[in-house]
Scaffold this motif. Structure first.
Motif, short mmCIF file in Angstrom:
data_model
loop_
_atom_site.label_atom_id
_atom_site.label_comp_id
_atom_site.label_asym_id
_atom_site.label_seq_id
_atom_site.Cartn_x
_atom_site.Cartn_y
_atom_site.Cartn_z
N CYS A 463 34.81 -24.73 -34.08
CA CYS A 463 35.36 -24.33 -35.38
C CYS A 463 36.81 -24.75 -35.57
O CYS A 463 37.34 -24.68 -36.68
CB CYS A 463 35.21 -22.82 -35.57
N ASP A 464 37.47 -25.18 -34.51
CA ASP A 464 38.84 -25.69 -34.65
C ASP A 464 38.86 -27.14 -35.15
O ASP A 464 39.71 -27.52 -35.96
CB ASP A 464 39.58 -25.62 -33.32
N THR A 465 37.88 -27.93 -34.64
CA THR A 465 37.88 -29.36 -34.96
C THR A 465 36.75 -29.79 -35.90
O THR A 465 36.82 -30.85 -36.51
CB THR A 465 37.75 -30.18 -33.67
N GLY A 466 35.69 -28.98 -35.95
CA GLY A 466 34.52 -29.35 -36.73
C GLY A 466 33.60 -30.30 -36.01
O GLY A 466 32.59 -30.76 -36.56
N GLU A 467 33.91 -30.60 -34.74
CA GLU A 467 33.11 -31.53 -33.95
C GLU A 467 32.02 -30.79 -33.19
O GLU A 467 32.11 -29.59 -32.93
CB GLU A 467 34.01 -32.28 -32.95
N LEU A 468 30.97 -31.54 -32.82
CA LEU A 468 29.91 -30.99 -31.97
C LEU A 468 30.50 -30.61 -30.62
O LEU A 468 31.38 -31.31 -30.09
CB LEU A 468 28.80 -32.01 -31.79
N ALA A 469 30.02 -29.50 -30.05
CA ALA A 469 30.53 -29.06 -28.75
C ALA A 469 29.49 -28.21 -28.06
O ALA A 469 28.61 -27.61 -28.71
CB ALA A 469 31.82 -28.26 -28.94
N ASP A 470 29.56 -28.18 -26.74
CA ASP A 470 28.67 -27.33 -25.94
C ASP A 470 29.30 -25.93 -25.86
O ASP A 470 30.39 -25.76 -25.32
CB ASP A 470 28.50 -27.92 -24.54
N MET A 471 28.61 -24.96 -26.42
CA MET A 471 29.14 -23.60 -26.48
C MET A 471 29.37 -23.02 -25.09
O MET A 471 30.34 -22.27 -24.87
CB MET A 471 28.20 -22.70 -27.28
N GLN A 472 28.50 -23.34 -24.15
CA GLN A 472 28.66 -22.81 -22.79
C GLN A 472 29.91 -23.38 -22.12
O GLN A 472 30.63 -22.67 -21.42
CB GLN A 472 27.41 -23.11 -21.96
N GLU A 473 30.19 -24.65 -22.36
CA GLU A 473 31.40 -25.25 -21.80
C GLU A 473 32.66 -24.63 -22.41
O GLU A 473 33.70 -24.54 -21.76
CB GLU A 473 31.38 -26.76 -22.04
N LEU A 474 32.56 -24.20 -23.66
CA LEU A 474 33.69 -23.54 -24.31
C LEU A 474 33.79 -22.05 -23.97
O LEU A 474 34.73 -21.37 -24.38
CB LEU A 474 33.58 -23.69 -25.84
N GLY A 475 32.80 -21.57 -23.21
CA GLY A 475 32.80 -20.15 -22.84
C GLY A 475 32.39 -19.24 -23.99
O GLY A 475 32.81 -18.08 -24.05
N ILE A 476 31.56 -19.75 -24.89
CA ILE A 476 31.12 -18.96 -26.05
C ILE A 476 29.68 -18.50 -25.81
O ILE A 476 28.73 -19.29 -25.86
CB ILE A 476 31.22 -19.77 -27.35
N TYR A 477 29.55 -17.21 -25.52
CA TYR A 477 28.24 -16.60 -25.24
C TYR A 477 28.06 -15.36 -26.12
O TYR A 477 29.03 -14.77 -26.60
CB TYR A 477 28.15 -16.16 -23.78
#
Length: 529
Positions: A463-477
């Motif tokens: 949500c900061d960049t609008g780019e695709l990202a792996d939620m687990q790698e970002l620590g979003i659970y």
């Protein structure tokens, strides 16, 4: 054809109840959808006296919203039930319910029978829950780093609150966290002027009955009384007779002897549910005993559990000393924090009990800090109990892909009900992305395509960049139980609303019709729809 056109008379009047209810549900959902996600905004709630509450907490908004419409109340009650059971996820449940009902109504307008839509919704919800369970992973003990991630997300990225909650969970232990009747959120107290703190013990937000009582004691025996610390009462009529007055004096003398029994037992702290008589106060003050009166039943129960005391009535004080001693608990230290006007009971000999004290700089932010901490605590406990899934709306997209495959095996018009579930599962990510300022249609489709391509269920949007990202790698659970309950709750409210065919106004108890006039939020619904 949209629902506003329908409500203007383009469709048979038999749809009137459905359209009215759908508009009410949609209005409630739209009131909270702007708060979801890391870029979600706050809502200002203003009462008739001008008192203001500013919050991002979904259930707080729903509880305080001025709503009279019965369908809207049904949705709010479902959200309240989710809060009571899980303690988090009410906004997600509300948004998904709004989408399910709205999509279901659209299908009815197109001519799909309600029975078939409900059949498809049931199939879709069941499949969604099965897939969520399959994609869940268990937390590896109370020290699993994912718990900090969970606390941060649910705690709206307040590092200090996340740290407090995780530390408290570790103090309490995994076994206690999994107990059905224990809620970590109940251990939270927010107070203006306090410092952030976690400790083994219980806080009673009351002071000593008498400032001449000791302020600080160690190795304390504790007595918990779910009653008044006063002599038994005599009726006014009885007091007017010689026999009744004699009985009154006898009861006062007996009560005095019972109070004096506590001194040789070594009791040093007494918590009472109700008041304390002047006579008892004088005796106990002279004996160096701390007494706290009018303690809430919740605090009495927590103190009893933590100290190992057994809650008694005042009549139990008539028992022999050996019997009374069996009811006593103990704690290493009891003291009064005079600045915060609270009694602290530390390191009890009963069950482990942590208290999370959340500091707030001003009175205005105390409530919101407490709500944030309770959300974080509830999420952490749900994760310990039921595991975690990728957050940020990613897992709902993964589930929607699996539910959509189920459509191929469903015959007839029930498939349209499954479409409703698929659409509802996409709504959380779409709203999170919209709140972050990006195009939800574009981003949702990108996530669907890349999840399929990468065979990953955790791809979402940063949500900061609008780019695709792996939620687990970002620590979003997110806790699995939160997702399961939200999906089930959305399905239940959708089924209930879609089943309503006619709205009939009941007469009042006096035989007259009720007042149709609404106010505030209710008038807005009628005006808009």
């Amino acid at each position: 054809m949209n629902l506003k056109q329908v409500s203007n008379g383009e469709v048979d009047d038999k749809l009137a109840a459905l359209i009215t209810n759908t508009n009410a549900i949609r209005a409630v959902a739209s009131a909270v959808e702007g708060t979801i996600g890391p870029k979600g905004l706050d809502i200002m709630l203003v009462d008739r006296f001008g008192e203001v509450t500013i919050t991002n907490d979904g259930v707080t908004i729903l509880k305080q919203m001025d709503v009279n419409h019965p369908a809207a109340k049904m949705l709010i009650n479902i959200a309240k039930a989710q809060q009571e059971e899980i303690g988090d996820g009410t906004t997600t449940a509300t948004i998904m319910a709004g989408s399910l009902v709205s999509e279901g109504a659209n299908q009815v307008v197109r001519g799909v029978p309600v029975a078939r839509i409900i059949e498809g919704i049931k199939i879709g919800i069941k499949k969604a829950c099965e897939v969520i369970k399959q994609k869940s992973r268990q937390v590896e003990g109370i020290n699993d780093p994912v718990l900090k991630d969970i606390a941060l997300i649910a705690g709206r990225e307040h590092e200090d609150i996340a740290h407090l909650v995780v530390e408290a969970a570790r103090l309490i232990g995994e076994e206690k966290m999994k107990e059905g009747n224990f809620k970590l959120s109940d251990t939270i107290i927010a107070q203006e002027g306090a410092e952030n703190e976690v400790f083994m013990g219980v806080i009673i937000n009351k002071g000593r009955v008498n400032k001449q009582m000791p302020k600080d004691l160690t190795n304390v025996k504790v007595l918990v009384i779910d009653d008044a610390l006063e002599p038994e009462e005599i009726g006014e009529e009885a007091l007017g007779t010689e026999t009744g007055f004699a009985k009154y004096l006898e009861l006062r003398e007996e009560f005095k002897k019972n109070i004096q029994k506590l001194i040789p037992l070594g009791v040093k702290l007494i918590l009472a549910d109700r008041g304390i008589s002047d006579e008892a106060e004088e005796i106990l003050t002279d004996a160096g005993i701390i007494v706290v009166e009018r303690v809430s039943s919740k605090d009495l129960q927590r103190t009893a559990e933590h100290t190992g005391a057994r809650i008694i009535k005042r009549t139990s004080l008539k028992k022999d000393l050996d019997e009374i001693e069996k009811f006593l608990g103990s704690a290493e230290r009891v003291y009064e924090d005079e600045k915060l006007e609270q009694i602290r009971i530390l390191s009890g000999k009963g069950k482990p009990m942590a208290t999370i004290l959340v500091g707030a700089a001003t009175e205005e932010v105390v409530g919101e800090r407490e709500r944030i901490a309770k959300d974080a605590a509830s999420a952490v406990q749900a994760a310990v109990r039921g595991g975690v899934v990728p957050g940020g709306g990613a897992v709902e997209i993964a589930v929607s892909r699996e539910v959509e495959k189920e459509r191929e095996s469903v015959k007839g018009m029930a498939a349209y009900g499954i479409d409703c579930v698929v659409t509802a599962l996409k709504r959380p990510l779409a709203q999170i992305v919209a709140n972050a300022g990006f195009n939800p249609l574009e981003k949702v489709e990108n996530v669907i395509a890349h999840q399929a391509e990468e065979k990953s269920d955790s791809i979402g949007i940063n949500c900061d960049t609008g780019e695709l990202a792996d939620m687990q790698e970002l620590g979003i659970y997110d806790p699995t139980l939160v997702k399961l309950y939200a999906i089930k709750a959305a399905g239940e409210i959708a089924e209930a609303i879609l089943r309503i065919d006619t709205i009939i106004k009941k007469k009042d108890d006096d035989g007259k019709g009720g007042n149709n006039k609404g106010s505030g939020f209710n008038e807005a619904i009628n005006e808009d729809f």
